[in-house]
Design a protein around this motif. Structure first.
Motif, short mmCIF file in Angstrom:
data_model
loop_
_atom_site.label_atom_id
_atom_site.label_comp_id
_atom_site.label_asym_id
_atom_site.label_seq_id
_atom_site.Cartn_x
_atom_site.Cartn_y
_atom_site.Cartn_z
N ALA A 232 -10.33 9.74 -5.45
CA ALA A 232 -9.23 9.77 -4.48
C ALA A 232 -7.91 9.35 -5.13
N VAL A 233 -7.97 8.37 -6.02
CA VAL A 233 -6.76 7.95 -6.74
C VAL A 233 -6.27 9.10 -7.63
N LYS A 234 -7.18 9.78 -8.30
CA LYS A 234 -6.80 10.89 -9.17
C LYS A 234 -6.17 12.03 -8.37
N ARG A 235 -6.76 12.33 -7.23
CA ARG A 235 -6.27 13.46 -6.43
C ARG A 235 -4.88 13.21 -5.86
N THR A 236 -4.51 11.96 -5.68
CA THR A 236 -3.23 11.64 -5.06
C THR A 236 -2.19 11.15 -6.05
N ASN A 237 -2.59 10.92 -7.27
CA ASN A 237 -1.66 10.38 -8.27
C ASN A 237 -0.53 11.36 -8.57
N GLY A 238 0.70 10.92 -8.37
CA GLY A 238 1.85 11.76 -8.68
C GLY A 238 2.15 12.80 -7.63
N VAL A 239 1.41 12.80 -6.52
CA VAL A 239 1.65 13.76 -5.44
C VAL A 239 2.62 13.12 -4.44
N ALA A 240 3.84 13.64 -4.38
CA ALA A 240 4.90 13.00 -3.59
C ALA A 240 4.53 12.83 -2.13
N GLU A 241 3.88 13.83 -1.55
CA GLU A 241 3.56 13.77 -0.12
C GLU A 241 2.33 12.90 0.16
N LYS A 242 1.74 12.28 -0.88
CA LYS A 242 0.59 11.40 -0.71
C LYS A 242 0.82 10.07 -1.44
N SER A 243 2.05 9.67 -1.52
CA SER A 243 2.39 8.46 -2.26
C SER A 243 1.77 7.21 -1.64
N ASN A 244 1.87 7.07 -0.32
CA ASN A 244 1.29 5.91 0.34
C ASN A 244 -0.23 5.92 0.29
N LEU A 245 -0.81 7.10 0.46
CA LEU A 245 -2.27 7.23 0.36
C LEU A 245 -2.73 6.83 -1.03
N ASN A 246 -2.00 7.23 -2.04
CA ASN A 246 -2.34 6.86 -3.41
C ASN A 246 -2.30 5.35 -3.59
N ALA A 247 -1.26 4.71 -3.07
CA ALA A 247 -1.12 3.26 -3.20
C ALA A 247 -2.27 2.53 -2.51
N ILE A 248 -2.62 3.00 -1.31
CA ILE A 248 -3.71 2.38 -0.57
C ILE A 248 -5.04 2.55 -1.31
N CYS A 249 -5.26 3.72 -1.86
CA CYS A 249 -6.49 3.96 -2.62
C CYS A 249 -6.54 3.09 -3.87
N ARG A 250 -5.40 2.85 -4.50
CA ARG A 250 -5.36 1.97 -5.67
C ARG A 250 -5.73 0.53 -5.28
N ILE A 251 -5.25 0.09 -4.12
CA ILE A 251 -5.61 -1.25 -3.64
C ILE A 251 -7.10 -1.32 -3.33
N MET A 252 -7.62 -0.27 -2.70
CA MET A 252 -9.05 -0.23 -2.40
C MET A 252 -9.89 -0.23 -3.66
N LYS A 253 -9.41 0.43 -4.69
CA LYS A 253 -10.14 0.45 -5.96
C LYS A 253 -10.26 -0.97 -6.52
N VAL A 254 -9.17 -1.71 -6.47
CA VAL A 254 -9.21 -3.10 -6.93
C VAL A 254 -10.21 -3.90 -6.10
N TYR A 255 -10.14 -3.73 -4.80
CA TYR A 255 -10.99 -4.50 -3.90
C TYR A 255 -12.47 -4.21 -4.13
N ILE A 256 -12.80 -2.95 -4.32
CA ILE A 256 -14.19 -2.55 -4.57
C ILE A 256 -14.69 -3.12 -5.89
N PHE A 257 -13.89 -2.99 -6.94
CA PHE A 257 -14.31 -3.48 -8.24
C PHE A 257 -14.35 -5.01 -8.28
N ALA A 258 -13.50 -5.67 -7.49
CA ALA A 258 -13.48 -7.13 -7.50
C ALA A 258 -14.81 -7.69 -7.02
N ARG A 259 -15.36 -7.12 -5.94
CA ARG A 259 -16.66 -7.60 -5.46
C ARG A 259 -17.71 -7.46 -6.56
N MET A 260 -17.63 -6.39 -7.32
CA MET A 260 -18.63 -6.14 -8.35
C MET A 260 -18.46 -7.06 -9.56
#
Length: 531
Positions: free
Chosen positions: A110-138
């Motif tokens: 999801a981060v890859k699909r939205t990276n650099g896509v202007a119309e999905k900038s907020n979605l990309n940011a949220i997915c990046r935060i979720m990626k951190v959160y998922i990996f942090a638990r692990m």
């Protein structure tokens, strides 16, 4: 919420990204046949709901291991792995195997699909935060793990936990700054329904949580990151909390294409095997010794009856408390140890009820374990208590005194019980009386703050376990197995890697062993858990 979940199911729960067996992560951790047009907002919904709705992970990781390890619950036979230290590689490895095969694959894509896509900038940011959160638990449970090369379809290297944490801080900072309310409206977000200002606070509050994780290993870094997180804007009220309000359905173990993730999997974990876990005597002693008003709300006695829905059990709290007070289970024991004779009580509207041994071991109130109970990812109470500790350690640069933050953290922790369906609302008198009777004593600040975190993090086992390891409080005496020998004389400090990783990614696996003392042991410590 229901609309989002139904959309998720119609969308197939991003199955194209999770059809590969999680058991084969060592060979490839991403499906090479991934769809070219999969909606990343559906992937976001998937990983958010799976985090607290996947029974495979939450029953093993939370109910069977981490909550018993920090001695919040015990008594059920399925608590044995965390309370009597009975080691099972399958239990320890489930989070790794399932997450890499599902959440990790989806969120990276999801981060890859939205990276650099202007119309999905907020979605990309949220997915990046979720990626951190998922990996942090692990990483907090395992230590070093594949991070920078995860999702690339190769046998990935293990990044050190220090490297991973450094990237967490970088990503949370950048993603928070990227969020812009004037840009794309994010759909499919079950945390905050696309509210970018809430996501900013969540990112900054996560940054504070992870900053305080470093207090034993790098105090200067902890101070810098904690201050930066606070300055950027963390939670300031209970309205800011990050939670998922699940549906009132019972989850089952996931089957291919089914995706049983609509209900609260932690709640289901308590009822899955017919004998809900009980409170430990240690946890109840903390509530009792401080006259905590949460005792009467959170701690109940019920007549167990596996044949009826848990919410319909007969409440015998008043009758049993009058006779014996609140009694829990000693860590390391089961409900049938310390056996108690039955006795009759009269329950209004029901009649005479025989209270058996099992019924005499106190357990969490029904409202806490409803299948539509919210899963509290990060609370205002936790943030204020962390700020209280940060103030003790680093000085009054966090918007108030340690006492101010401590009081706010306690108040918010008691009030958050009202988030649950049929949950109680404590009175201001109850809260103020408790705060006045439990002052933040000089020289004991860190201990008192983290005992409150131990309570406020109840039902969030992985975070409770991480906070206990990084703070050292509460002081816990290791449990001793009664019916079977314990496989550790101390409380384990981490999860061991799954066998599949050693078998299929051995060249990279062996490189992490020196940092664990030469052996993949659950008694070894992760990087930030300095002895």
């Amino acid at each position: 919420m229901k609309h989002i979940i139904n959309t998720l199911y119609i969308g197939g729960i991003a199955l194209l990204l999770s059809v590969t067996s999680c058991k084969k992560f060592g060979d490839t951790n991403i499906d090479p046949t991934r769809s070219s047009n999969l909606d990343p907002s559906i992937q976001l919904t998937t990983v958010q709901l799976r985090f607290s709705g996947d029974l495979n992970i939450n029953q093993r990781t939370t109910f069977m291991l981490t909550m018993p390890l920090v001695q919040q619950i015990a008594g059920a036979y399925s608590n044995r792995w965390g309370t009597a230290y009975y080691k099972d590689p399958g239990m320890l490895g489930i989070l790794w195997d399932d997450s890499y095969g599902n959440e990790v694959v989806n969120i990276i894509d999801a981060v890859k699909r939205t990276n650099g896509v202007a119309e999905k900038s907020n979605l990309n940011a949220i997915c990046r935060i979720m990626k951190v959160y998922i990996f942090a638990r692990m990483t907090d449970l395992y230590g070093d793990l594949p991070y920078s090369e995860a999702g690339k379809g190769i046998k990935p290297k293990f990044d050190t936990q220090q490297e991973i944490y450094n990237d967490f801080f970088k990503e949370l900072t950048a993603a928070s700054a990227q969020l812009d309310a004037s840009k794309d409206l994010v759909k499919g977000d079950v945390f905050y329904n696309g509210n970018v200002n809430s996501w900013k606070k969540f990112a900054n509050s996560l940054r504070l949580r992870y900053a305080m994780r470093l207090v034993k290993i790098d105090l200067a870094k902890a101070k810098t990151e904690a201050q930066a997180a606070f300055n950027a804007g963390v939670f300031t009220a209970n309205a800011d909390v990050c939670k998922v309000d699940h549906e009132d359905v019972r989850n089952n173990y996931e089957e291919g294409g089914k995706g049983y993730i609509k209900g609260n999997a932690v709640s289901e974990s308590f009822h899955k095997d017919g004998v809900p876990g009980r409170f430990t005597s240690v946890f109840l002693d903390q509530l009792r010794s401080t006259n905590d008003p949460r005792m009467k709300y959170m701690v109940k006695y019920y007549v167990d009856n596996p044949a009826i829905p848990p919410i319909n059990r007969i409440d015998i709290t008043d009758q049993v408390v009058e006779k014996q007070g609140y009694q829990g289970v000693t860590p390391g024991q089961y409900i049938w140890n310390d056996y108690k004779d039955s006795f009759p009580v009269v329950v209004p509207g029901v009649g005479t009820v025989t209270v058996t041994n099992n019924d005499q071991k106190a357990q969490p109130a029904n409202f806490l374990l409803r299948f539509n109970a919210p899963y509290l990812h990060l609370t205002y109470s936790e943030v204020e208590l962390l700020l209280a500790e940060a103030t003790v350690r680093f000085g009054e640069t966090f918007g108030g005194t340690a006492i101010d933050h401590y009081k706010k953290g306690i108040e918010a922790g008691i009030q958050q019980l009202s988030f649950f369906p049929s949950g109680p609302t404590a009175t201001s008198t109850e809260i103020n009386t408790f705060i006045q009777g439990n002052a933040l004593l000089a020289g004991k600040e860190i201990e008192l703050i983290n005992k409150q975190l131990w309570i406020t993090l109840f039902l969030n086992g992985p975070e409770s376990f991480s906070n206990w390891r990084r703070s050292g409080f509460p002081l816990l005496t290791p449990g001793v197995g009664i019916d079977e020998p314990s496989q550790s004389t101390t409380i384990p400090r981490r999860f061991e890697y799954p066998f599949t990783e050693e078998e299929q990614n051995k060249a990279n696996f062996v490189k992490v062993l020196p940092g664990l003392g030469g052996e993949d042991s659950w008694n070894a410590r992760v990087w930030w858990d300095k002895q």
